[in-house]
Scaffold this motif. Structure first.
Motif, short mmCIF file in Angstrom:
data_model
loop_
_atom_site.label_atom_id
_atom_site.label_comp_id
_atom_site.label_asym_id
_atom_site.label_seq_id
_atom_site.Cartn_x
_atom_site.Cartn_y
_atom_site.Cartn_z
N GLY A 87 39.30 35.68 39.82
CA GLY A 87 38.64 35.39 38.55
C GLY A 87 38.44 36.62 37.69
O GLY A 87 38.69 37.76 38.10
N LYS A 88 37.96 36.36 36.46
CA LYS A 88 37.74 37.42 35.47
C LYS A 88 36.25 37.70 35.30
O LYS A 88 35.41 36.81 35.46
N GLU A 89 35.97 38.95 34.92
CA GLU A 89 34.62 39.36 34.55
C GLU A 89 34.69 40.16 33.26
O GLU A 89 35.63 40.94 33.06
N ILE A 90 33.69 39.97 32.41
CA ILE A 90 33.63 40.69 31.15
C ILE A 90 32.62 41.83 31.30
O ILE A 90 31.48 41.62 31.72
N HIS A 91 33.04 43.04 30.98
CA HIS A 91 32.17 44.21 31.00
C HIS A 91 32.21 44.87 29.62
O HIS A 91 33.06 45.71 29.34
N GLY A 92 31.30 44.44 28.76
CA GLY A 92 31.29 44.99 27.41
C GLY A 92 32.52 44.55 26.64
O GLY A 92 32.79 43.36 26.46
N THR A 93 33.29 45.52 26.17
CA THR A 93 34.51 45.22 25.40
C THR A 93 35.74 45.12 26.29
O THR A 93 36.85 44.95 25.77
N ARG A 94 35.55 45.22 27.58
CA ARG A 94 36.70 45.18 28.49
C ARG A 94 36.58 44.02 29.48
O ARG A 94 35.49 43.52 29.75
N THR A 95 37.73 43.64 30.01
CA THR A 95 37.81 42.56 30.98
C THR A 95 38.46 43.08 32.24
O THR A 95 39.35 43.94 32.18
N VAL A 96 38.02 42.57 33.39
CA VAL A 96 38.67 42.90 34.66
C VAL A 96 38.98 41.60 35.39
O VAL A 96 38.12 40.71 35.50
N GLU A 97 40.22 41.46 35.83
CA GLU A 97 40.61 40.32 36.67
C GLU A 97 41.06 40.87 38.01
O GLU A 97 41.85 41.81 38.08
N ARG A 98 40.56 40.23 39.09
CA ARG A 98 40.82 40.73 40.43
C ARG A 98 41.60 39.72 41.27
O ARG A 98 41.55 38.50 41.03
N ALA A 99 42.31 40.26 42.25
CA ALA A 99 43.02 39.45 43.24
C ALA A 99 42.85 40.10 44.61
O ALA A 99 42.60 41.32 44.70
N ALA A 100 42.96 39.31 45.65
CA ALA A 100 42.86 39.81 47.02
C ALA A 100 44.12 39.41 47.78
O ALA A 100 44.61 38.29 47.65
N VAL A 101 44.63 40.36 48.56
CA VAL A 101 45.88 40.14 49.30
C VAL A 101 45.68 40.56 50.75
O VAL A 101 45.15 41.64 51.03
N HIS A 102 46.09 39.69 51.67
CA HIS A 102 46.08 39.98 53.11
C HIS A 102 47.55 40.06 53.55
O HIS A 102 48.16 39.05 53.91
N LEU A 103 48.11 41.25 53.49
CA LEU A 103 49.54 41.42 53.76
C LEU A 103 49.92 40.94 55.15
O LEU A 103 50.99 40.34 55.35
N ALA A 104 49.09 41.22 56.16
CA ALA A 104 49.42 40.85 57.54
C ALA A 104 49.48 39.34 57.73
O ALA A 104 50.08 38.86 58.71
N ALA A 105 48.87 38.57 56.83
CA ALA A 105 48.84 37.11 56.97
C ALA A 105 49.94 36.42 56.17
O ALA A 105 50.07 35.20 56.23
N LEU A 106 50.73 37.18 55.42
CA LEU A 106 51.80 36.55 54.64
C LEU A 106 52.91 36.06 55.56
O LEU A 106 53.26 36.73 56.54
N PRO A 107 53.48 34.90 55.28
CA PRO A 107 54.59 34.39 56.11
C PRO A 107 55.81 35.31 56.01
O PRO A 107 55.97 36.06 55.05
N GLU A 108 56.66 35.23 57.02
CA GLU A 108 57.79 36.15 57.12
C GLU A 108 58.77 36.01 55.96
O GLU A 108 59.43 36.98 55.57
N HIS A 109 58.85 34.81 55.38
CA HIS A 109 59.82 34.65 54.28
C HIS A 109 59.39 35.41 53.02
O HIS A 109 60.20 35.62 52.12
N VAL A 110 58.13 35.81 52.95
CA VAL A 110 57.65 36.60 51.81
C VAL A 110 57.96 38.07 52.10
O VAL A 110 57.30 38.71 52.90
N GLN A 111 58.99 38.57 51.45
CA GLN A 111 59.40 39.96 51.63
C GLN A 111 58.88 40.86 50.51
O GLN A 111 58.87 42.08 50.66
N ARG A 112 58.45 40.23 49.42
CA ARG A 112 58.01 41.02 48.28
C ARG A 112 56.93 40.25 47.52
O ARG A 112 56.96 39.02 47.44
N MET A 113 55.96 41.01 46.98
CA MET A 113 54.97 40.42 46.09
C MET A 113 55.03 41.17 44.77
O MET A 113 54.84 42.38 44.71
N THR A 114 55.30 40.42 43.71
CA THR A 114 55.41 41.01 42.38
C THR A 114 54.10 40.78 41.63
O THR A 114 53.63 39.65 41.52
N ILE A 115 53.51 41.86 41.14
CA ILE A 115 52.23 41.81 40.42
C ILE A 115 52.53 41.88 38.93
O ILE A 115 53.12 42.85 38.44
N VAL A 116 52.12 40.85 38.20
CA VAL A 116 52.52 40.67 36.81
C VAL A 116 51.28 40.50 35.93
O VAL A 116 50.27 39.95 36.36
#
Length: 252
Positions: free
Chosen positions: A140-169
């Motif tokens: 989710g997103k949070e507003i801090h004054g005039t700026r915004t921050v959006e966060r994500a969480a990733v557990h690399l060890a739990a990703l299935p084997e077919h996932v060889q790459r994660m693209t952050i966009v």
């Protein structure tokens, strides 16, 4: 004279008795000599110096002080730079995109080595905020004054084997028609418990969606599997739709 003689006679008897008693006491003392004290008796009236008083003055017990681990300054990355992530990052990686000036969204693609998703379920965005049973999810997103921050969480060890790459966009809000050139103070932070990396994507007025970074599987020189991080900073003029099609997501 008879009275005086009687008194002298009794005095001699008493002296003999006293000598006998004293002799017995003297023998007892020799047999059981008193133990000398280890330390001299304290002199409660001795004047002590201030330094001595301060040394022996009672103190109030204080709870142990616990300090937070020192935070390590983030490592700044340049476009194209890559590095191997520490093992701690496999168990928990936090992604934070900070920006101002316009609205944008954080998006994740879970792909094979060629950058293609196995299904639309490997596309994480605002309408589908989680994939791989929660191993990659938006927070989710949070507003801090005039700026915004959006966060994500990733557990690399739990990703299935077919996932060889994660693209952050990042992609601009399609309703505004704005490009990435409208963003100010844009910055991506990726961190784990032991290290943090930061990347400032270019402000490009020609694109509406941008690949900021990639996480991908790799083999070390000794054959051990590792996860690597690469800063990118390249985008698509036609926005999220064009970027999704390029990664194999069906766009209706």
């Amino acid at each position: 004279m008879s009275g005086l003689q009687s008194l002298l006679d009794h005095a001699q008897d008493d002296a003999a008795t006293s000598d006998s008693t004293l002799a017995g006491l003297d023998g007892d003392l020799r047999a059981n000599p008193p133990t000398a004290p280890d330390t001299p008796a304290p002199d409660h009236y001795r004047i002590r110096t201030f330094a001595e008083w301060k040394t022996h003055a009672p103190t109030t017990a204080q709870p142990p002080v616990t300090s937070e681990p020192a935070s390590t300054p983030p490592t700044a990355l340049t476009p194209g730079q890559n590095l191997a992530l520490p093992e701690e990052a496999w168990e928990g990686l936090t992604i934070a995109f900070r920006f101002g000036g316009a609205d944008a969204d954080l998006t994740l693609f879970l792909t094979d080595a060629q950058g293609r998703v196995a299904s639309d379920q490997d596309f994480v965005f605002y309408n589908q905020p989680s994939a791989a049973q929660g191993a990659a999810r938006l927070l989710g997103k949070e507003i801090h004054g005039t700026r915004t921050v959006e966060r994500a969480a990733v557990h690399l060890a739990a990703l299935p084997e077919h996932v060889q790459r994660m693209t952050i966009v990042i992609n601009m809000d399609v309703d505004t028609g704005l490009t990435c050139g409208a963003l100010t103070h844009a910055e991506l932070d990726i961190g784990c418990v032991t290290a943090t990396w930061t990347f400032q994507p270019p402000s490009d007025p020609a694109i509406r969606a941008m690949v900021i970074a990639e996480l991908y599987r790799h083999r070390s020189p000794d054959g051990q599997p590792v996860w690597k991080l690469r800063a990118v900073g390249q985008g698509w003029a036609d926005g999220l739709d064009g970027l999704a099609r390029a990664h194999g997501v069906h766009v209706g």
